[in-house]
Design an enzyme around this catalytic site. Sequence first.
Site, short mmCIF file in Angstrom:
data_model
loop_
_atom_site.label_atom_id
_atom_site.label_comp_id
_atom_site.label_asym_id
_atom_site.label_seq_id
_atom_site.Cartn_x
_atom_site.Cartn_y
_atom_site.Cartn_z
N GLY A 205 0.82 -1.19 0.00
CA GLY A 205 0.00 0.00 0.00
C GLY A 205 0.85 1.24 0.00
O GLY A 205 2.06 1.17 0.19
N PRO A 206 0.20 2.39 -0.21
CA PRO A 206 0.95 3.65 -0.24
C PRO A 206 1.59 3.94 1.12
O PRO A 206 1.18 3.34 2.12
CB PRO A 206 -0.12 4.69 -0.55
CG PRO A 206 -1.34 3.96 -0.89
CD PRO A 206 -1.23 2.58 -0.38
N GLY A 208 2.45 5.42 4.69
CA GLY A 208 1.67 6.04 5.75
C GLY A 208 0.27 5.53 5.94
O GLY A 208 -0.57 6.19 6.54
N THR A 209 -0.01 4.34 5.41
CA THR A 209 -1.37 3.82 5.57
C THR A 209 -1.48 2.87 6.75
O THR A 209 -2.51 2.25 6.95
CB THR A 209 -1.83 3.10 4.29
OG1 THR A 209 -0.76 2.29 3.82
CG2 THR A 209 -2.23 4.08 3.22
N LYS A 211 0.87 0.22 7.65
CA LYS A 211 1.36 -1.15 7.47
C LYS A 211 2.19 -1.60 8.68
O LYS A 211 1.99 -2.68 9.22
CB LYS A 211 2.20 -1.25 6.19
CG LYS A 211 1.39 -0.96 4.94
CD LYS A 211 2.20 -1.12 3.68
CE LYS A 211 3.25 -0.05 3.49
NZ LYS A 211 2.70 1.30 3.30
N THR A 212 3.11 -0.72 9.10
CA THR A 212 3.92 -1.05 10.27
C THR A 212 3.03 -1.24 11.49
O THR A 212 3.20 -2.16 12.28
CB THR A 212 4.91 0.08 10.53
OG1 THR A 212 5.53 0.42 9.30
CG2 THR A 212 5.96 -0.32 11.52
N HIS A 426 -9.43 34.60 -10.19
CA HIS A 426 -8.93 33.27 -10.52
C HIS A 426 -9.65 32.21 -9.67
O HIS A 426 -10.18 31.23 -10.20
CB HIS A 426 -7.42 33.21 -10.25
CG HIS A 426 -6.75 31.95 -10.66
ND1 HIS A 426 -6.00 31.84 -11.79
CD2 HIS A 426 -6.75 30.71 -10.09
CE1 HIS A 426 -5.55 30.59 -11.91
NE2 HIS A 426 -6.00 29.89 -10.87
N GLU A 427 -9.71 32.44 -8.39
CA GLU A 427 -10.31 31.43 -7.51
C GLU A 427 -11.81 31.32 -7.74
O GLU A 427 -12.36 30.22 -7.77
CB GLU A 427 -10.02 31.76 -6.03
CG GLU A 427 -8.54 31.73 -5.67
CD GLU A 427 -7.84 30.44 -6.07
OE1 GLU A 427 -8.50 29.38 -6.12
OE2 GLU A 427 -6.63 30.50 -6.36
N HIS A 430 -12.51 29.16 -10.72
CA HIS A 430 -12.54 27.73 -10.43
C HIS A 430 -13.89 27.34 -9.81
O HIS A 430 -14.55 26.39 -10.23
CB HIS A 430 -11.46 27.36 -9.40
CG HIS A 430 -10.08 27.33 -9.94
ND1 HIS A 430 -9.74 26.58 -11.03
CD2 HIS A 430 -8.94 27.92 -9.51
CE1 HIS A 430 -8.44 26.73 -11.26
NE2 HIS A 430 -7.93 27.55 -10.36
P1 ADP Z 1 3.46 2.65 6.78
O1 ADP Z 1 4.23 1.58 7.44
O2 ADP Z 1 2.29 2.14 5.99
O3 ADP Z 1 4.25 3.62 5.97
P2 ADP Z 1 2.92 3.40 9.48
O4 ADP Z 1 2.27 2.17 9.96
O5 ADP Z 1 4.32 3.61 9.86
O6 ADP Z 1 2.78 3.52 7.91
O7 ADP Z 1 2.03 4.63 9.93
C1 ADP Z 1 2.55 5.86 10.26
C2 ADP Z 1 1.67 6.58 11.25
O8 ADP Z 1 0.43 6.93 10.67
C3 ADP Z 1 1.31 5.72 12.43
O9 ADP Z 1 2.24 5.86 13.45
C4 ADP Z 1 -0.05 6.24 12.85
O10 ADP Z 1 0.07 7.32 13.73
C5 ADP Z 1 -0.64 6.77 11.57
N1 ADP Z 1 -1.60 5.83 10.97
C6 ADP Z 1 -1.51 5.30 9.74
N2 ADP Z 1 -2.57 4.52 9.48
C7 ADP Z 1 -3.33 4.53 10.56
C8 ADP Z 1 -4.59 3.89 10.90
N3 ADP Z 1 -5.21 3.10 10.05
N4 ADP Z 1 -5.10 4.14 12.12
C9 ADP Z 1 -4.46 4.95 12.98
N5 ADP Z 1 -3.30 5.57 12.73
C10 ADP Z 1 -2.74 5.38 11.53
#
Ligand code: ADP
Length: 603
Positions: A205-206, A208-209, A211-212, A426-427, A430
Amino acid sequence: MKEVKKPKKPLFYYYGIVLLVLLLFNIFITPRLMLARIVEVDYGTFMKMTEEGGVGRVQVQNEQIVFTDKEETTIYKTGVMDDPGLTERLYASGASFSKEIVEQASPLMTFLLSWVLPVVVFFLIGQLISRQMMKHAGGANSMMFGMNKNNARVYVQSSDGIKFSDVAGEDEAKDNLKEIVDYLHDPTKYKEIGASMPKGVLLVGPPGTGKTMLAKAVAGEANVPFFSMSGSEFVEMFVGMGASKVRDLFKQAKEKAPCIVFIDEIDAIGKKRDGQFGGNDEREQTLNQLLTEMDGFEGAGGVIILAATNRPESLDPALTRPGRFDRRVPVELPDLAGREAILRVHAKKIKVADDVDYTQIARMASGASGAELANIVNEAALRAVRDGRQVVTQGDLTESIEVVIAGYQKKNAILTDKEKWTVSYHEIGHALVAARQTDSAPVQKITIIPRTSGALGYTMQVDEGNHYLMTKEEIENKIATLTGGRAAEEVRFGSVTTGASNDIEQATKLARAMICQYGMSEDFDMVALEAVTNQYLGGDASLACSAETQTKIDAQVVELVKRQHEKALKLLRDNRQKLDELAKYLYEKETITGEEFMRILNA
Ligand code: ADP
């Protein structure tokens, strides 16, 4: 760690060094240590001592005379002179002739001094240097000196570990992973029926979603140790080092099973082996080791590997085949409900006013990832503190969305009057084009306060619900809306400014995608002319067609954008009076809401 192979140097290498040091020591240091007690005097003193009968023992050598005093407390030496009567005089003075004056130290002492001491010194210096170097090289590179220690961090579950409830939205991914948690809790249930768990799960996935977070949550829910390592940590300077790290990691993991091994950014090691000459040997070896390790243990071991990547297409097919990472869990950008849930999860950590409308915030933050939403909430809290308030309000949250989208308000940007009028038109251009085209999303807010990102103003549009598909008309309308800003300048001032560069970029991108990816042109029908290379990282595309076709595509893109530009111009000319009225209102107010806009438009 027996398995770790240190880079071996031939044995004679070490013996050679020790021998060399011993020799040097014996030649230069030991004699000096022994002679330290000898006092050098002139010949006159020697003669005087002889006369006075003060000489104890004496030895006449070829180039020097060594002698002691009567009490034999000190050893003296002096040079040899042409002195014929010396022997007689010495004899007369009662000195005794000795063969060996410089006393031999005891054999044990000599042995210690000349053989043991240098080895000890040598060893200590070696230790000191290697410790110093290790300190500089840091943990990861310590392997260079043969000290191979895996730096997989061990997260042992604590009561405040991350749980699934901390991860908002992402229900499909969670469902998928719950099965793994269940398996780690009670493997027998699965074994009885003969089912085996996937060894590896790939989270794609993209950025910051979450995954970690999901991987940590699996470990947290299952209450098992969590080994986490980034793919790039495996990549080392020397061939074979990364592979030994992999071996090490799995050895540790097997000892701690059941457990979770999490490899972040696995594309760093799992990239396709392209077989080109001079490929990356180290990476390939590491990957091979990983493949072997994954084959090596059976699911019964209870080691489950989770890996995350945002470039799944670049992974080696051997890695993604069944039996290795055989399950793929997409972790997509959150939808409206997901965004709202994420906002709520993060808002729990801060003090929020009761009347905050999370749905509206979620709607405004369309396309934001979990990490961005977390950032938005934090920005809002910071803003509240800055303004000396106790709680975070709706205003803080909306403002922080704008901060994340467009940067901070520029306090000292001074626009000339003409510029301010231009930006207003301009705005409104739009917004008006968007509003007059039925399918476009309603306007949320229009502002002409400059931002640090360089935007002099912007129109925020908001989708009412989730959008998974876009019709051809919707995309066309979007392009028309993008051209609306420039069109308004043309309608009002008859000239154009540089303010539309970002609009132009976006409009072109959309038009190109319509033709090349979505098959929305008559000429090319359903032929893919572009291949998307980075689905999760901005979706870059590369053209896959002949040069002639490219020329045609370019012509069509121009034609498409032009048509929408014309449409926008016509719309604005037809609504000229509203355009002026709204632009004036915006000019005076600087920021207006969607409702104000619609009220004036419908008046
Ligand atoms: P990835 O590994 O996908 O790049 P992370 O798991 O490291 O992303 O997420 C980074 C931060 O974004 C997390 O520490 C959390 O604060 C926030 N975050 C991302 N997704 C979620 C979610 N589904 N629910 C709550 N917090 C989230």
